[in-house]
Scaffold this active site. Structure first.
Site: not given
Ligand code: EPZ
Length: 419
Positions: A22-23, A116, A121, A305, A398
Site C-alpha cells: 500500500k505504501n 487523524c 499529521r 506500522d 484500507r
Molecule cells: C507514511 O505516512 C505512511 N503512509 C504511514 O503508514 C507510516 O506510518 C509513516 O509514513 C511513517 O513510516 C503512507 O506511506 C501512505 P511521515 P507519512 O511524514 O508520510 C511528522 C499505515 O498504517 N511530520 O513520515 O504521513 C508527522 O507528524 C500508515 O500504513 C511533520 O512533522 O508519515 C509524524 O509524526 C500510517 N511534518 C512523523 O513526521 C511533515 O511535514 C512521521 O510522518 C510531515 C511529517
C-alpha cells in the site's frame, strides 16, 4: 459496518502470498501523473486506498484500467490540478499528488489534509520544500493552492525524515530545472520503490535508501512497466499471526531485508525464523519472552506500522514489555480495546506504555479505530478464548486486500460479516 468474527485457538499452519505494498503503490500512482503517456503498474493491491487513488487519477483526467492486480494509467490526457475534496478527506495521503501536479502543471489546488487518530499529521516539511523550489501558496488555513511557473532545483534539508515529504519532493524534482539535493530523507523501502519506478520512467534520481537523494531534472518521463514491492507491513502482521497462535507458517514472497526490524524483534521473543528460497518461515515454540524496550523509529528502526500488532503479541509474552511510539503522538487506540480482552496494559503517557503478559485473552466485542490497530485486534482474536468481534472492518480493508481470506488459508477461524 462490516466486522470480523474470529474464534480463537487455532494454531496457524501453511503458506501465504504477500500482496503489493500500500505504501509503495500510493506514491507510484501519484508519480504516474508525471508521465505524459501510459504506465503499467503490476502487483497493485486491491485495497480501498488504491480505489481512492484511482478516483483521484480519473478526476485529474487520466484514463485508468484496473483488473485488481495490474493497473494501467494513461496520464497523457491529464489536465486537472484540483484534488477531489472527498478523496482528500477520506485518504489524507492524497497530498502525495501535490508534488506530481506541481511538477507536471506548476499548480495544485487541494483542501488541507486533516489529522487523524494517530495525530496532527502536519505537512509543513512538504510545503517548506515546495516553497524552496519556487512554489507560492495562497495564504489560507484550510486550502493548499500553490503555483509556480517552473520548479527550480535547490538543496532541501529535511529536519525530520518524513516519508511523505521525501516522496513529494522527489516527485516535484524529477521535471524541475536543474539539480535538487534533499538531505535528511526517509530511508523506508517504499522510498526506494518510488525511485525505482521513476528511474524506469526515465527520471534521473539516486540515493533513495540513504540519507541524501539527488535528482537531476529531465524534460519528460516516458511510459514504463513496474512491479510493486511486497507489503512489508502485511508480512510483519502475518508473522505476528503465526507467533501469537503458536503456529508454523511460510510467507512466500517477502524481502527479508525490508522486515529485518520485525524478524529481529520476533527472534528476541524466542520465535524461530529462517529463509527458505524467496520465502520466510516462522515457527513458534510455545514460549514468548517480553521485549524490555520496543522503540519505534524511522527506517531502519522498528516500524511504527507494526507497533500495534506487536503490542497485541506482547500481551501474551512472559514478563513486562515497554513500548515507545515515537512517530505518532497518539498511536494507541488499540490498547483500550486489548484491555477489554483482558490485556494488562498501562499507558504512562501518549507515547510510552508497559504491557505485563497474561496467560490468555478473552474474546469479546472490540472496535477498530485505525488501520493497524484494527489488524492488531484481529490478531488478538486469533488467540483469545471464545469469539472476538472486531467492528469497523473498513479500517483494516484500507491496507489488507483480504486479511480474513489469508488467515483462513492458514487455518484461522475468521470471517468477514458485511452489515
Ligand atoms: C507514511 O505516512 C505512511 N503512509 C504511514 O503508514 C507510516 O506510518 C509513516 O509514513 C511513517 O513510516 C503512507 O506511506 C501512505 P511521515 P507519512 O511524514 O508520510 C511528522 C499505515 O498504517 N511530520 O513520515 O504521513 C508527522 O507528524 C500508515 O500504513 C511533520 O512533522 O508519515 C509524524 O509524526 C500510517 N511534518 C512523523 O513526521 C511533515 O511535514 C512521521 O510522518 C510531515 C511529517
Amino acid at each position: 459496518m462490516d466486522k470480523y468474527i474470529v474464534t480463537g485457538g487455532k494454531r496457524l499452519a501453511g503458506q501465504v502470498d504477500i500482496h503489493g505494498s500500500k505504501n509503495a503503490v500510493l506514491p507510484i500512482l501519484a508519480a504516474a501523473v508525471l508521465v505524459d503517456g501510459q504506465s503499467v503498474i503490476r502487483n497493485c493491491p486491491d485495497i480501498s486506498d488504491t480505489r481512492c487513488s484511482i478516483a483521484i487519477l480519473r478526476h485529474l483526467g487520466c484514463a485508468v484500467d484496473y483488473d485488481g492486480k495490474t493497473l494501467v494509467v494513461d496520464a497523457s490526457t491529464a489536465s486537472g490540478v484540483a484534488l477531489p475534496e472527498e478523496a482528500v478527506s477520506k485518504m489524507r495521503s492524497s497530498i502525495i499528488f501535490a508534488g506530481a501536479l506541481l511538477g507536471r502543471f506548476g499548480e495544485v489546488d487541494s483542501a488541507f489534509p486533516g489529522g487523524c487518530l494517530l495525530g496532527g499529521r502536519p505537512i509543513n516539511l512538504h510545503l517548506e520544500g515546495f516553497r524552496k523550489m519556487g512554489v507560492v501558496f495562497e495564504e489560507s488555513s484550510d486550502r493548499i493552492d500553490g503555483k509556480v511557473s517552473k520548479l527550480r532545483g535547490t538543496q532541501i534539508d529535511l529536519t525530520f525524515p518524513s516519508v511523505g515529504a521525501t516522496q513529494n519532493l522527489m516527485l516535484a524534482a524529477v521535471l524541475a530545472e536543474g539539480t535538487t539535493v534533499i538531505t535528511g530523507v526517509a530511508k523506508e523501502p517504499e522510498v526506494v520503490d518510488l525511485q525505482n519506478f521513476l528511474r524506469a520512467s526515465g527520471a534521473d534520481v539516486s540515493g533513495a535508501g540513504s540519507s541524501m537523494i539527488v535528482v537531476n531534472g529531465v524534460k519528460r518521463l516516458n511510459s514504463a512497466e513496474y512491479t510493486i514491492m511486497p507489503d512489508r507491513i502485511v508480512a510483519g502482521t502475518y508473522l505476528v499471526a503465526g507467533a501469537i497462535t503458536g503456529g508454523h507458517i511460510r510467507l512466500n514472497n517477502v524481502n527479508r531485508r525490508d522486515i529485518y526490524p520485525a524478524t529481529y524483534a520476533l527472534s528476541k521473543m524466542g520465535v524461530d525464523l529462517w529463509s527458505e528460497g524467496d520465502g520466510l518461515v516462522l515457527k513458534a515454540n510455545g514460549r514468548l519472552e517480553a521485549i524490555k524496550n520496543l522503540i519505534t523509529r524511522p527506517h531502519p528502526g522498528f516500524p511504527t506500522d507494526l507497533q500495534a500488532q506487536f503490542s497485541a503479541l506482547l500481551c501474551l509474552a512472559k514478563g513486562r514489555s515497554v513500548v515507545e511510539e515515537n512517530l505518532f503522538e497518539a498511536r494507541h487506540a488499540h490498547l483500550e480495546e486489548l484491555t477489554k480482552m483482558g490485556a494488562n496494559i498501562k499507558i504512562e503517557d501518549g507515547s510510552r506504555f508497559t504491557i505485563d503478559g497474561v496467560s490468555g485473552l478473552q474474546g469479546t466485542d472490540v472496535v477498530a479505530k485505525d488501520l493497524r490497530g484494527g489488524a492488531a485486534l484481529v490478531l488478538a482474536g486469533l488467540t483469545a478464548d471464545g469469539v472476538t468481534t472486531v467492528h469497523n472492518a473498513c479500517y483494516v480493508k484500507r491496507g489488507y486486500v483480504d486479511i480474513a481470506g489469508d488467515l483462513q488459508s492458514l487455518g484461522a477461524d475468521i470471517r468477514l460479516v458485511r452489515s
